[in-house]
Design an enzyme around this catalytic site. Sequence first.
Site, PDB file in Angstrom:
ATOM      1  N   SER A 123      38.342 -13.759 -39.714  1.00  0.00           N
ATOM      2  CA  SER A 123      39.733 -13.686 -39.856  1.00  0.00           C
ATOM      3  C   SER A 123      40.495 -15.191 -40.149  1.00  0.00           C
ATOM      4  O   SER A 123      39.846 -15.942 -39.211  1.00  0.00           O
ATOM      5  CB  SER A 123      40.439 -12.974 -39.057  1.00  0.00           C
ATOM      6  N   TYR A 178      43.752 -15.349 -46.103  1.00  0.00           N
ATOM      7  CA  TYR A 178      45.268 -14.603 -46.292  1.00  0.00           C
ATOM      8  C   TYR A 178      45.997 -15.592 -47.595  1.00  0.00           C
ATOM      9  O   TYR A 178      45.611 -16.620 -47.907  1.00  0.00           O
ATOM     10  CB  TYR A 178      46.169 -14.914 -45.098  1.00  0.00           C
ATOM     11  N   THR A 232      42.826 -10.742 -48.599  1.00  0.00           N
ATOM     12  CA  THR A 232      43.660  -9.807 -48.042  1.00  0.00           C
ATOM     13  C   THR A 232      45.125  -9.837 -48.910  1.00  0.00           C
ATOM     14  O   THR A 232      45.666 -10.851 -48.717  1.00  0.00           O
ATOM     15  CB  THR A 232      44.111  -9.849 -46.537  1.00  0.00           C
ATOM     16  N   LYS A 244      40.814  -7.113 -50.354  1.00  0.00           N
ATOM     17  CA  LYS A 244      41.073  -6.127 -49.105  1.00  0.00           C
ATOM     18  C   LYS A 244      42.588  -5.825 -49.129  1.00  0.00           C
ATOM     19  O   LYS A 244      43.597  -6.728 -49.383  1.00  0.00           O
ATOM     20  CB  LYS A 244      40.790  -6.834 -48.055  1.00  0.00           C
ATOM     21  N   HIS A 303      45.323  -1.413 -43.763  1.00  0.00           N
ATOM     22  CA  HIS A 303      45.269  -2.581 -42.622  1.00  0.00           C
ATOM     23  C   HIS A 303      45.324  -1.726 -41.281  1.00  0.00           C
ATOM     24  O   HIS A 303      45.846  -2.212 -40.418  1.00  0.00           O
ATOM     25  CB  HIS A 303      46.701  -3.346 -43.093  1.00  0.00           C
TER      26      HIS A 303
END
Length: 389
Positions: free
Chosen positions: A107, A130, A156, A252, A276
Amino acid sequence: MPVITTVEDLRKIYQRRTPRMFYDYCESGSWTEQTFRDNVSDFSKLRLRQRVAVDMNNRSTRSTMIGEDVAMPVALAPVGLTGMQSADGEIKAAKAAEAFGVPFTLSTMSICSIEDVAEHTTRPFWMQVYTLKDDDFMRRLFDRAKAANCSAAVITVDLQLMGQRHKDVKNGLSAPPKLTPKSIANMATKVHWGLGMLGTKRRFFGNIVGHAKGVTDPSSLTTWTAEAFDQSLDWDRIRQFRAMWDGKLIIKGILDAEDAKQALNVGADAIIVSNHGGRQLDGAMSSIRMLPMIMDAVGDKIEVHLDSGIRSGQDVLKALALGAKGTYIGRAFVYGLGAMGQEGVTKALEVIHKELDLSMGLCGVQDVNALSRDNLYVPQGFEDPRVLL
Ligand code: GLV
């Protein structure tokens, strides 16, 4: 050593051993947690078709995800703050994934940095990204992922805004944890966790601190997301990110057939059907119920993966039978990590593998790639979001 037979066994140990703030962060959905619960309970509405007297020898769970060989089509999902669940948690989880032969996704909101994880592993991992406003930060993040030999970027797209998880607000979630009488009292009872944390330097958001500009409190996830995340994100911006990364790309956070069609135009290699883990739009449909419609829309044009709600090998089997080429576990591996570190992640993978392998056999299927709707009983209306099941 307790006998562990399920992912739920790991969750119970994890709950005892981990500070409340981080357990709650993992084990929450947004607002009423309806979608968080539906993700799990909708899997149980699908039933498996038992077959007998077919050759169940030589079973194989081996497959590929975006062209990479996997021991089973189950990757570790990107989970923020994993290194707060257990000291150096991302490194431990990545090592367990590597030994097992499944992909690990780091992440952006990890504690261990991209470079840290690369240094401690040999199998290329996947980097989750992100969608932030700061172009320099984004370019550097992709460059750092390239330099670390990451074999895929996972963008994401469902977190322009952050869904509210009440417990995080009440607990004052931060990394490292803010010291209040309540948090100190709770952490004092988690001896093993505390010793691990004292023994590592990795207690901050490793990819952010020292890399992102203009963030006033980089220890707070909510402050950081509110300040740095791009609320004006659109598909053109996502195409710009595509241009910043020349490797494999996974998008995603797709839960709608129209969005899945948009994702096709970006030139991604796969999409992940996901809400999520029920942490964003509470009241949204479960991932597994949206999978069939998304498969109908784009399943013949792009690889479709699924996350949200997978706690067992039977869940994996059901997602694959409905057409997913791969799946992800987030909470299921975090339970293992918080319960017993790297060994616990391995345990979670072993439990899921065994469940997948045996259930596949009992369905009369030898090769995981041969699973299809034929192996399921799907209740009428399952794929129609307007039907209340
Ligand atoms: C971050 O992605 C979160 O769900 O907390």
